[in-house]
Write a protein that holds these residues in place. Structure first.
Motif, PDB file in Angstrom:
ATOM      1  N   ALA A 171      21.958  13.583 -37.339  1.00 46.08           N
ATOM      2  CA  ALA A 171      22.212  12.418 -38.190  1.00 46.08           C
ATOM      3  C   ALA A 171      23.421  12.654 -39.102  1.00 46.08           C
ATOM      4  O   ALA A 171      24.259  11.757 -39.276  1.00 46.08           O
ATOM      5  CB  ALA A 171      20.974  12.089 -39.013  1.00 46.08           C
ATOM      6  N   ALA A 172      23.525  13.848 -39.671  1.00 39.86           N
ATOM      7  CA  ALA A 172      24.652  14.169 -40.555  1.00 39.86           C
ATOM      8  C   ALA A 172      25.968  14.144 -39.772  1.00 39.86           C
ATOM      9  O   ALA A 172      26.978  13.619 -40.255  1.00 39.86           O
ATOM     10  CB  ALA A 172      24.445  15.531 -41.211  1.00 39.86           C
ATOM     11  N   GLY A 173      25.962  14.694 -38.573  1.00 40.98           N
ATOM     12  CA  GLY A 173      27.164  14.672 -37.734  1.00 40.98           C
ATOM     13  C   GLY A 173      27.545  13.258 -37.329  1.00 40.98           C
ATOM     14  O   GLY A 173      28.726  12.894 -37.312  1.00 40.98           O
ATOM     15  N   SER A 174      26.551  12.454 -37.020  1.00 41.16           N
ATOM     16  CA  SER A 174      26.790  11.069 -36.646  1.00 41.16           C
ATOM     17  C   SER A 174      27.381  10.290 -37.821  1.00 41.16           C
ATOM     18  O   SER A 174      28.325   9.504 -37.653  1.00 41.16           O
ATOM     19  CB  SER A 174      25.474  10.433 -36.184  1.00 41.16           C
ATOM     20  OG  SER A 174      25.671   9.079 -35.872  1.00 41.16           O
ATOM     21  N   ASP A 175      26.839  10.513 -39.015  1.00 39.03           N
ATOM     22  CA  ASP A 175      27.356   9.854 -40.214  1.00 39.03           C
ATOM     23  C   ASP A 175      28.810  10.257 -40.466  1.00 39.03           C
ATOM     24  O   ASP A 175      29.660   9.418 -40.791  1.00 39.03           O
ATOM     25  CB  ASP A 175      26.479  10.208 -41.418  1.00 39.03           C
ATOM     26  CG  ASP A 175      26.923   9.506 -42.688  1.00 39.03           C
ATOM     27  OD1 ASP A 175      26.993   8.254 -42.682  1.00 39.03           O
ATOM     28  OD2 ASP A 175      27.208  10.199 -43.685  1.00 39.03           O
ATOM     29  N   LYS A 176      29.103  11.536 -40.302  1.00 37.76           N
ATOM     30  CA  LYS A 176      30.474  12.028 -40.480  1.00 37.76           C
ATOM     31  C   LYS A 176      31.422  11.355 -39.492  1.00 37.76           C
ATOM     32  O   LYS A 176      32.521  10.930 -39.855  1.00 37.76           O
ATOM     33  CB  LYS A 176      30.499  13.547 -40.298  1.00 37.76           C
ATOM     34  CG  LYS A 176      31.863  14.164 -40.436  1.00 37.76           C
ATOM     35  CD  LYS A 176      31.812  15.665 -40.171  1.00 37.76           C
ATOM     36  CE  LYS A 176      33.214  16.226 -40.109  1.00 37.76           C
ATOM     37  NZ  LYS A 176      33.223  17.616 -39.665  1.00 37.76           N
ATOM     38  N   MET A 177      30.977  11.238 -38.233  1.00 43.27           N
ATOM     39  CA  MET A 177      31.827  10.594 -37.224  1.00 43.27           C
ATOM     40  C   MET A 177      32.031   9.118 -37.537  1.00 43.27           C
ATOM     41  O   MET A 177      33.123   8.583 -37.360  1.00 43.27           O
ATOM     42  CB  MET A 177      31.256  10.776 -35.818  1.00 43.27           C
ATOM     43  CG  MET A 177      31.524  12.151 -35.246  1.00 43.27           C
ATOM     44  SD  MET A 177      31.013  12.335 -33.527  1.00 43.27           S
ATOM     45  CE  MET A 177      32.285  11.418 -32.682  1.00 43.27           C
ATOM     46  N   PHE A 178      30.979   8.437 -38.026  1.00 45.65           N
ATOM     47  CA  PHE A 178      31.115   7.020 -38.372  1.00 45.65           C
ATOM     48  C   PHE A 178      32.170   6.851 -39.458  1.00 45.65           C
ATOM     49  O   PHE A 178      33.071   6.015 -39.346  1.00 45.65           O
ATOM     50  CB  PHE A 178      29.779   6.430 -38.835  1.00 45.65           C
ATOM     51  CG  PHE A 178      29.868   4.958 -39.149  1.00 45.65           C
ATOM     52  CD1 PHE A 178      29.646   4.020 -38.151  1.00 45.65           C
ATOM     53  CD2 PHE A 178      30.191   4.510 -40.422  1.00 45.65           C
ATOM     54  CE1 PHE A 178      29.749   2.664 -38.413  1.00 45.65           C
ATOM     55  CE2 PHE A 178      30.295   3.162 -40.702  1.00 45.65           C
ATOM     56  CZ  PHE A 178      30.075   2.233 -39.697  1.00 45.65           C
ATOM     57  N   LYS A 179      32.056   7.648 -40.518  1.00 44.41           N
ATOM     58  CA  LYS A 179      32.997   7.545 -41.629  1.00 44.41           C
ATOM     59  C   LYS A 179      34.420   7.893 -41.197  1.00 44.41           C
ATOM     60  O   LYS A 179      35.383   7.236 -41.611  1.00 44.41           O
ATOM     61  CB  LYS A 179      32.542   8.434 -42.780  1.00 44.41           C
ATOM     62  CG  LYS A 179      31.306   7.889 -43.471  1.00 44.41           C
ATOM     63  CD  LYS A 179      30.772   8.829 -44.528  1.00 44.41           C
ATOM     64  CE  LYS A 179      29.529   8.231 -45.171  1.00 44.41           C
ATOM     65  NZ  LYS A 179      28.856   9.179 -46.052  1.00 44.41           N
ATOM     66  N   ALA A 180      34.563   8.902 -40.351  1.00 46.36           N
ATOM     67  CA  ALA A 180      35.889   9.285 -39.861  1.00 46.36           C
ATOM     68  C   ALA A 180      36.474   8.214 -38.937  1.00 46.36           C
ATOM     69  O   ALA A 180      37.682   8.023 -38.887  1.00 46.36           O
ATOM     70  CB  ALA A 180      35.812  10.616 -39.124  1.00 46.36           C
ATOM     71  N   GLY A 181      35.613   7.516 -38.226  1.00 44.24           N
ATOM     72  CA  GLY A 181      36.082   6.504 -37.282  1.00 44.24           C
ATOM     73  C   GLY A 181      36.414   5.169 -37.898  1.00 44.24           C
ATOM     74  O   GLY A 181      37.182   4.390 -37.337  1.00 44.24           O
ATOM     75  N   ASP A 182      35.855   4.891 -39.071  1.00 42.05           N
ATOM     76  CA  ASP A 182      36.078   3.600 -39.729  1.00 42.05           C
ATOM     77  C   ASP A 182      37.466   3.605 -40.368  1.00 42.05           C
ATOM     78  O   ASP A 182      37.613   3.666 -41.585  1.00 42.05           O
ATOM     79  CB  ASP A 182      34.971   3.357 -40.758  1.00 42.05           C
ATOM     80  CG  ASP A 182      35.055   1.989 -41.397  1.00 42.05           C
ATOM     81  OD1 ASP A 182      35.784   1.115 -40.881  1.00 42.05           O
ATOM     82  OD2 ASP A 182      34.393   1.795 -42.433  1.00 42.05           O
ATOM     83  N   SER A 183      38.474   3.499 -39.535  1.00 46.09           N
ATOM     84  CA  SER A 183      39.854   3.682 -39.976  1.00 46.09           C
ATOM     85  C   SER A 183      40.327   2.636 -40.988  1.00 46.09           C
ATOM     86  O   SER A 183      41.183   2.918 -41.809  1.00 46.09           O
ATOM     87  CB  SER A 183      40.803   3.704 -38.769  1.00 46.09           C
ATOM     88  OG  SER A 183      40.710   2.496 -38.043  1.00 46.09           O
ATOM     89  N   ASN A 184      39.781   1.443 -40.955  1.00 38.40           N
ATOM     90  CA  ASN A 184      40.198   0.418 -41.905  1.00 38.40           C
ATOM     91  C   ASN A 184      39.229   0.269 -43.077  1.00 38.40           C
ATOM     92  O   ASN A 184      39.418  -0.593 -43.939  1.00 38.40           O
ATOM     93  CB  ASN A 184      40.411  -0.928 -41.212  1.00 38.40           C
ATOM     94  CG  ASN A 184      39.151  -1.475 -40.581  1.00 38.40           C
ATOM     95  OD1 ASN A 184      38.084  -0.884 -40.687  1.00 38.40           O
ATOM     96  ND2 ASN A 184      39.279  -2.591 -39.899  1.00 38.40           N
ATOM     97  N   GLY A 185      38.171   1.075 -43.121  1.00 44.29           N
ATOM     98  CA  GLY A 185      37.247   1.101 -44.243  1.00 44.29           C
ATOM     99  C   GLY A 185      36.405  -0.142 -44.434  1.00 44.29           C
ATOM    100  O   GLY A 185      35.916  -0.407 -45.531  1.00 44.29           O
ATOM    101  N   ASP A 186      36.163  -0.883 -43.348  1.00 46.25           N
ATOM    102  CA  ASP A 186      35.395  -2.126 -43.487  1.00 46.25           C
ATOM    103  C   ASP A 186      33.896  -1.949 -43.256  1.00 46.25           C
ATOM    104  O   ASP A 186      33.144  -2.917 -43.298  1.00 46.25           O
ATOM    105  CB  ASP A 186      35.943  -3.211 -42.559  1.00 46.25           C
ATOM    106  CG  ASP A 186      35.738  -2.923 -41.082  1.00 46.25           C
ATOM    107  OD1 ASP A 186      35.285  -1.805 -40.732  1.00 46.25           O
ATOM    108  OD2 ASP A 186      36.031  -3.812 -40.267  1.00 46.25           O
TER     109      ASP A 186
END
Length: 145
Positions: free
Chosen positions: A111-126
């Motif tokens: 879950a922590a790794g998935s959250d990190k990937m989500f935040k890293a992938g949200d390039s426009n911060g929406d």
């Protein structure tokens, strides 16, 4: 009894995921990981959808239902339909996320790794991932050992 409860919860979760994917007009088997996570069919994956998708992914990999995923379980769960060799081995994927160093992935580590990937992938911060954002972060993370 504990095993029966886990099986019931797993079945209910799978039925719910397939029902929501069907209602949204998506076939996860055809649309891949993004389509299976985009439960409302809006073409974006929210943080909540990503969390739900990551939980399902972990549950699917944890074949012996012990709350841990080994490299062998991850290998068995991989569905590489193109027959191409994965960019990163299951053992290397686990090493990236295995914070306690036991060689297996717990639900909280996943879950922590998935959250990190989500935040890293949200390039426009929406707070949403498009298919392109999800693919870009996945490719970037899988290229790093």
């Amino acid at each position: 009894m504990k095993s029966a409860t886990r099986h019931t919860m797993l079945l209910m979760g799978l039925v719910g995921l397939w029902a929501s994917a069907f209602a949204a007009g998506h076939d996860p088997a055809k649309g891949g990981k993004f389509a299976s996570m985009d439960s409302d069919g809006d073409g974006q994956v929210s943080a909540a959808e990503h969390v739900a998708g990551a939980k399902k992914m972990f549950t699917d990999m944890d074949s012996d239902m012990d709350g841990q995923v080994s490299a062998a379980e991850m290998d068995a769960a991989r569905h590489d339909k193109a027959g191409a060799k994965p960019a990163m081995s299951s053992a290397d994927k686990i090493k990236k996320l295995d914070t306690d160093g036991d060689g297996r992935l717990s639900a909280s580590e996943h879950a922590a790794g998935s959250d990190k990937m989500f935040k890293a992938g949200d390039s426009n911060g929406d707070g949403q991932l498009t298919s392109a954002e999800m693919q870009a972060v996945h490719d970037r993370e899988m290229a790093q050992k």
